[in-house]
Design a protein around this motif. Structure first.
Motif, short mmCIF file in Angstrom:
data_model
loop_
_atom_site.label_atom_id
_atom_site.label_comp_id
_atom_site.label_asym_id
_atom_site.label_seq_id
_atom_site.Cartn_x
_atom_site.Cartn_y
_atom_site.Cartn_z
N ASN A 177 -1.75 2.45 -5.90
CA ASN A 177 -1.16 1.19 -5.79
C ASN A 177 0.37 1.73 -5.44
N SER A 180 1.01 3.30 -2.19
CA SER A 180 0.92 2.64 -0.93
C SER A 180 2.23 1.90 -0.76
N ALA A 213 -5.81 0.41 0.26
CA ALA A 213 -4.98 1.30 0.99
C ALA A 213 -5.30 1.40 2.26
N ASN A 216 -4.72 -1.41 4.73
CA ASN A 216 -3.16 -1.20 5.16
C ASN A 216 -2.64 0.11 5.92
N GLY A 266 -11.30 5.03 0.44
CA GLY A 266 -10.11 5.03 1.04
C GLY A 266 -10.24 5.69 2.25
#
Length: 570
Positions: A177, A180, A213, A216, A266
């Motif tokens: 986190n 990111s 992640a 995004n 991921g």
């Protein structure tokens, strides 16, 4: 590509029109004075050798020489190495596990040292990419914000140690986190999160963080360090292996299943790190697949001084001005290049040329050292910089570059001396701040946090816009606080050990008296009286009351929010 290294001196060119204006006014006044003597035509016949053109030619020759001298001061340079290339780059955040389990030595020399070597090799392969560094255990923090300064990245990498983390454990989710939110806001560029861990996720939530992640636009790659069979974890404080709460030796094993799940969530890949270079090559291949920005540019990477040509032209113009006389002399009978006045001018010119040649030699050594430094030949770069310092000990650039060459070779004590000298010689505040910044980096790498903090403060006083120095200052303060706390804990522990030893001595001295008391008690033992019925009922009621109070406390505890307790210290 042509440029001026110090273009501020070009403002002196305004002297040329000013001198031309003075010359014009002086010429007009001269003509007015001549008219007072008589008719201009008659005066021209009386002075046949006087030329109206020669003074003007001599004046403009001197003006041209002045312009060339000013250009010399501005240091003209010409780009000599042109690279027409497409620059490509990505952004990579390294999240490195520095929990105590990374001390395990199933990977040579250890899991943590092997991870550092991989990151260092990764940085060496980068050219136009940006890199950031996050360290984590039970908590996480940014060790190096995303940057293109690879030298600083290596310096910060060398100072990483599990003792930096006050909270042990392994919280991969927090690291992902944080990574990111550590990228730049630039769009259209590949962004990779490289998690280096042994996979002992004690807190959970890593898969969910990796999915977020990926949504995004980032890719999460997991490098699993260690063996699946497990390995004991060394404890530097005791020289033995770490033990759990039950007293058993901790065996830390690589959790490949969890690492694969995080990498799959991921959108990246899982890579197992072993005692070879296969993992490094696989990681490089995976990062090459990411989207890169391409820009075709002409890069002038090396510049050579070109003021020699300007100096030669200025010298030729001055010689030409000396050879031209104000009066006509066809037979050149009175030609004298080395008259008394001309000798003074000639000597000044020769002195200027000699000084210029000496300065050029000084800068030549610096340029030679810069080329060697960029090639990674730090030892030979040091030799060139030392020659430059020998030619001109007051050249702050040579002294500062010598400090950089020494620091690159881990000769920190000698580098500190050069940076201190550079800070005294330098007059430019920004360059002086760089000397203090490098002093802080060296002190920080040796855990001399007090001296590092002072150096960073001096750098910020000179350049308050340096975010990197400001970040290093905050990090140093944090590390110094931990260092002071550890010293205090060690002192308290030492004091406790001393008190314990004193108590043991006192107990040994009291043993004979205790034995005597026990013998006397045995001799005085008498039959105990039996408990009455009333006493038994009172004891029973008290036990029931205590049981009710205990139940009430348990109910209240269940209603309160639970706090997370980290049971594992590796």
């Amino acid at each position: 590509m042509f440029r001026f290294e110090a273009p501020i001196y070009l403002y002196l060119l305004v002297l040329i029109p000013l001198l031309a204006l003075v010359r014009f006014v002086s010429y007009r006044n001269q003509k007015k004075r001549l008219r007072k003597f008589g008719d201009p035509a008659l005066l021209k016949e009386l002075m046949p050798d006087v030329s109206r053109v020669r003074p003007s030619v001599k004046f403009w020759i001197l003006q041209g020489a002045l312009a060339l001298l000013i250009a010399m001061l501005a240091r003209p340079q010409l780009g000599t190495k042109i690279n027409h290339e497409k620059r490509v780059g990505i952004e990579t955040i390294i999240a490195m596990d520095i929990s105590n389990s990374m001390r395990a030595e199933d990977i040579v020399p250890s899991r943590l040292d092997r991870s550092k070597m991989m990151v260092e090799n990764l940085v060496d392969h980068f050219s136009n990419d940006k890199i950031g560094l996050i360290v984590f255990a039970g908590d996480a923090f940014v060790q190096l914000p995303i940057t293109s300064d690879y030298v600083s990245a290596k310096m910060f990498l060398s100072s990483i140690d599990p003792s930096m983390m006050a909270t042990q454990g392994t919280d991969i989710a927090t690291a992902i986190n944080m990574a990111s939110h550590s990228f730049t806001q630039e769009e259209g560029i590949g962004k990779a999160i490289v998690v280096i861990t042994d996979g002992e996720d004690h807190e959970g939530g890593a898969v969910e963080a990796a999915k977020a992640a990926k949504e995004n636009g980032m890719r999460v790659y997991v490098l699993g360090v260690g063996s699946t069979k497990g390995s004991p974890v060394p404890d530097p404080s005791t020289g033995d292996y770490m033990k759990d709460n039950t007293g058993n030796t901790v065996m830390s094993a690589l959790n490949e299943d969890m690492c694969k799940q995080v990498a799959q969530a991921g959108g990246g890949a899982y890579i197992h790190v072993e005692n070879n270079s296969a993992a490094q090559e696989q990681l490089d291949n995976e990062l090459d697949k990411l989207e890169k920005k391409e820009t075709a540019t002409a890069v002038y990477s090396e510049f050579d001084e070109q003021f020699q040509a300007f100096g030669v032209l200025a010298l030729l113009l001055l010689i030409l001005e000396i050879c031209i006389f104000d009066r006509r002399n066809p037979l050149l009978k009175n030609l004298s290049l080395f008259g008394k006045k001309k000798q003074v001018v000639t000597m000044l010119l020769l002195l200027m040329v000699a000084t210029t040649a000496n300065a050029q030699t000084d800068r030549q050594y610096i340029r030679q050292g810069n080329k060697l430094f960029r090639m990674g030949d730090y030892s030979n770069a040091e030799v060139s910089y030392r020659k430059a310092v020998e030619k001109n000990p007051k050249n702050p650039q040579a002294v500062f570059n010598l400090g950089n060459a020494l620091m690159a070779q881990k000769k920190d004590s000698a580098a500190v001396e050069q940076f201190e000298n550079a800070s005294k010689l330098e007059t430019n505040p920004l360059r002086k701040a760089q000397s203090y910044h490098n002093l802080g980096v060296i002190c920080q790498s040796h855990k001399m946090y007090g001296e590092a903090i002072e150096a960073y403060k001096n750098a910020l006083r000179l350049n308050s816009n340096d975010d990197e120095t400001r970040y290093n200052l905050v990090l140093c303060k944090h590390q110094k606080q931990k260092q002071d706390q550890n010293k205090e804990n060690q002192q308290n522990q030492q004091q406790g050990n001393d008190d314990k030893q004193q108590d043991n001595k006192n107990k040994e001295q009291q043993k004979p008296d205790e034995n005597k008391d026990q013998q006397e008690d045995k001799q005085q033992e008498q039959p105990r009286p039996q408990m009455s019925k009333e006493n038994a009922e009172q004891l029973l009621n008290a036990a029931i009351q205590n049981e009710k109070q205990t139940q009430d406390k348990l109910k209240k505890a269940q209603q309160q929010p639970q706090r997370r307790n980290i049971l594992k210290n590796w």
